[in-house]
Design a protein around this motif. Sequence first.
Motif, PDB file in Angstrom:
ATOM      1  N   MET A 252       0.859  -1.062  -0.004  1.00 40.45           N
ATOM      2  CA  MET A 252      -0.025   0.101   0.074  1.00 40.45           C
ATOM      3  C   MET A 252       0.773   1.384   0.087  1.00 40.45           C
ATOM      4  O   MET A 252       1.902   1.248   0.565  1.00 40.45           O
ATOM      5  CB  MET A 252      -0.976   0.148   1.268  1.00 40.45           C
ATOM      6  N   ASP A 253       0.245   2.343  -0.427  1.00 42.54           N
ATOM      7  CA  ASP A 253       1.018   3.474  -0.481  1.00 42.54           C
ATOM      8  C   ASP A 253       0.979   4.075   0.950  1.00 42.54           C
ATOM      9  O   ASP A 253       0.324   3.737   1.798  1.00 42.54           O
ATOM     10  CB  ASP A 253       0.455   4.456  -1.563  1.00 42.54           C
ATOM     11  N   LEU A 254       1.973   5.172   1.199  1.00 46.67           N
ATOM     12  CA  LEU A 254       1.999   5.791   2.475  1.00 46.67           C
ATOM     13  C   LEU A 254       0.821   6.811   2.810  1.00 46.67           C
ATOM     14  O   LEU A 254       0.515   6.481   3.919  1.00 46.67           O
ATOM     15  CB  LEU A 254       3.216   6.619   2.370  1.00 46.67           C
ATOM     16  N   LYS A 255       0.135   6.956   2.009  1.00 44.99           N
ATOM     17  CA  LYS A 255      -1.121   7.952   2.355  1.00 44.99           C
ATOM     18  C   LYS A 255      -2.253   7.028   2.887  1.00 44.99           C
ATOM     19  O   LYS A 255      -2.856   7.276   3.850  1.00 44.99           O
ATOM     20  CB  LYS A 255      -1.602   8.584   1.163  1.00 44.99           C
ATOM     21  N   SER A 256      -2.504   5.919   2.215  1.00 42.70           N
ATOM     22  CA  SER A 256      -3.311   4.756   2.578  1.00 42.70           C
ATOM     23  C   SER A 256      -2.906   4.458   4.084  1.00 42.70           C
ATOM     24  O   SER A 256      -3.615   4.215   4.953  1.00 42.70           O
ATOM     25  CB  SER A 256      -3.414   3.698   1.586  1.00 42.70           C
ATOM     26  N   ARG A 257      -1.624   4.190   4.224  1.00 40.85           N
ATOM     27  CA  ARG A 257      -1.093   3.357   5.390  1.00 40.85           C
ATOM     28  C   ARG A 257      -1.506   4.545   6.639  1.00 40.85           C
ATOM     29  O   ARG A 257      -1.953   4.034   7.588  1.00 40.85           O
ATOM     30  CB  ARG A 257       0.487   3.273   5.536  1.00 40.85           C
ATOM     31  N   ALA A 258      -1.225   5.528   6.427  1.00 41.57           N
ATOM     32  CA  ALA A 258      -1.366   6.623   7.234  1.00 41.57           C
ATOM     33  C   ALA A 258      -2.794   6.864   7.859  1.00 41.57           C
ATOM     34  O   ALA A 258      -3.345   7.099   9.047  1.00 41.57           O
ATOM     35  CB  ALA A 258      -0.995   8.108   6.945  1.00 41.57           C
ATOM     36  N   ALA A 259      -3.699   6.790   6.662  1.00 33.41           N
ATOM     37  CA  ALA A 259      -5.203   6.772   7.158  1.00 33.41           C
ATOM     38  C   ALA A 259      -5.717   5.777   7.740  1.00 33.41           C
ATOM     39  O   ALA A 259      -6.435   5.808   8.562  1.00 33.41           O
ATOM     40  CB  ALA A 259      -5.845   6.945   5.655  1.00 33.41           C
ATOM     41  N   LYS A 260      -5.473   4.300   7.468  1.00 34.24           N
ATOM     42  CA  LYS A 260      -5.632   3.394   7.947  1.00 34.24           C
ATOM     43  C   LYS A 260      -5.075   3.213   9.446  1.00 34.24           C
ATOM     44  O   LYS A 260      -5.971   2.849  10.287  1.00 34.24           O
ATOM     45  CB  LYS A 260      -5.062   2.000   7.486  1.00 34.24           C
ATOM     46  N   LEU A 261      -4.042   3.740   9.810  1.00 32.17           N
ATOM     47  CA  LEU A 261      -3.386   3.672  10.925  1.00 32.17           C
ATOM     48  C   LEU A 261      -4.264   4.838  12.030  1.00 32.17           C
ATOM     49  O   LEU A 261      -4.744   4.408  12.971  1.00 32.17           O
ATOM     50  CB  LEU A 261      -1.944   4.155  11.234  1.00 32.17           C
ATOM     51  N   GLU A 262      -4.623   5.616  11.298  1.00 29.49           N
ATOM     52  CA  GLU A 262      -5.709   6.803  11.751  1.00 29.49           C
ATOM     53  C   GLU A 262      -7.077   6.053  12.403  1.00 29.49           C
ATOM     54  O   GLU A 262      -7.358   6.205  13.594  1.00 29.49           O
ATOM     55  CB  GLU A 262      -5.890   8.205  11.144  1.00 29.49           C
ATOM     56  N   GLU A 263      -7.617   5.245  11.323  1.00 27.05           N
ATOM     57  CA  GLU A 263      -8.522   4.529  11.561  1.00 27.05           C
ATOM     58  C   GLU A 263      -8.472   3.550  12.793  1.00 27.05           C
ATOM     59  O   GLU A 263      -9.412   3.447  13.524  1.00 27.05           O
ATOM     60  CB  GLU A 263      -9.165   3.497  10.567  1.00 27.05           C
TER      61      GLU A 263
END
Length: 265
Positions: free
Chosen positions: A142-153
């Motif tokens: 996954m790209d970094l932006k997706s990773r950051a969003a999923k960690l926030e979730e």
Amino acid sequence: AEMKKPVFYDMIHSNNAARIRLWIMLKEDMQDLIEVKMLTYPELKTSEFGRVNPLQKVPAFLRSDDVAVYESYVILEYLEDKYRSRKPAFKPDTPEDRQVMELMIRMHDLYVASPNCTAPGFSHCQGAMYLSYGWHGEARGMDLKSRAAKLEEIWKQLAWLNNAIVGPYLVGEQLSLADLTWYPTTIFMEFMLPRVFGWPDVFREVQGPFPKLCLWWTQLTQEPAFEKVRHDIYKYWEDMETKGQFKPIMEEIAADTTGLKFKYP
């Protein structure tokens, strides 16, 4: 003729399969009544297993009449229904408490543990902790932006759960399917969030962001079946850490210049 035993297909580190593993360990007589097959990754991809679960994932379950069942929620509901006369019951007595339990399971399954799409390149929020292009290739990274969003979730859902806990178990005095569902996933979080992303140990810091979660988690971890499941999952991730699975993620994050947030709070 004697009915053949149903078969549960498991993998040692699968959090979604581990809820059923816990159920089998805790419900009377189940270890004698259900055959358990612990699979490896190559076995998932065989045509034999494909007939049991066309998605080629665990958990899967073969009923004694040879009908295949998959999706962890469905398997667990079926088992609790089928063996409802056996002790202990893992569903609360009142409609209200059952509703609380169902919501807790739903929040876990929808927002933490399910990709909701079987196509390559889609992954669940929990995958943000351990999937990468560097280790898994194009189909599962996954790209970094997706990773950051999923960690926030993940942070958001832990905060929600902390507020929703009735105590001492998730839905009150009785261990329920909600506890069996959430606990194995917390072992992924316990292992990866501090190591890979620098989070505090949110399951042990009673003065930390999630005090009710800590009390619940600490109590469950002392119970033998949960301790065993924790040990198996944790050991698997220790081995994968030694093999270098988390390195690509840590390198990506270290190289980020866009100011994305990976560490909470």
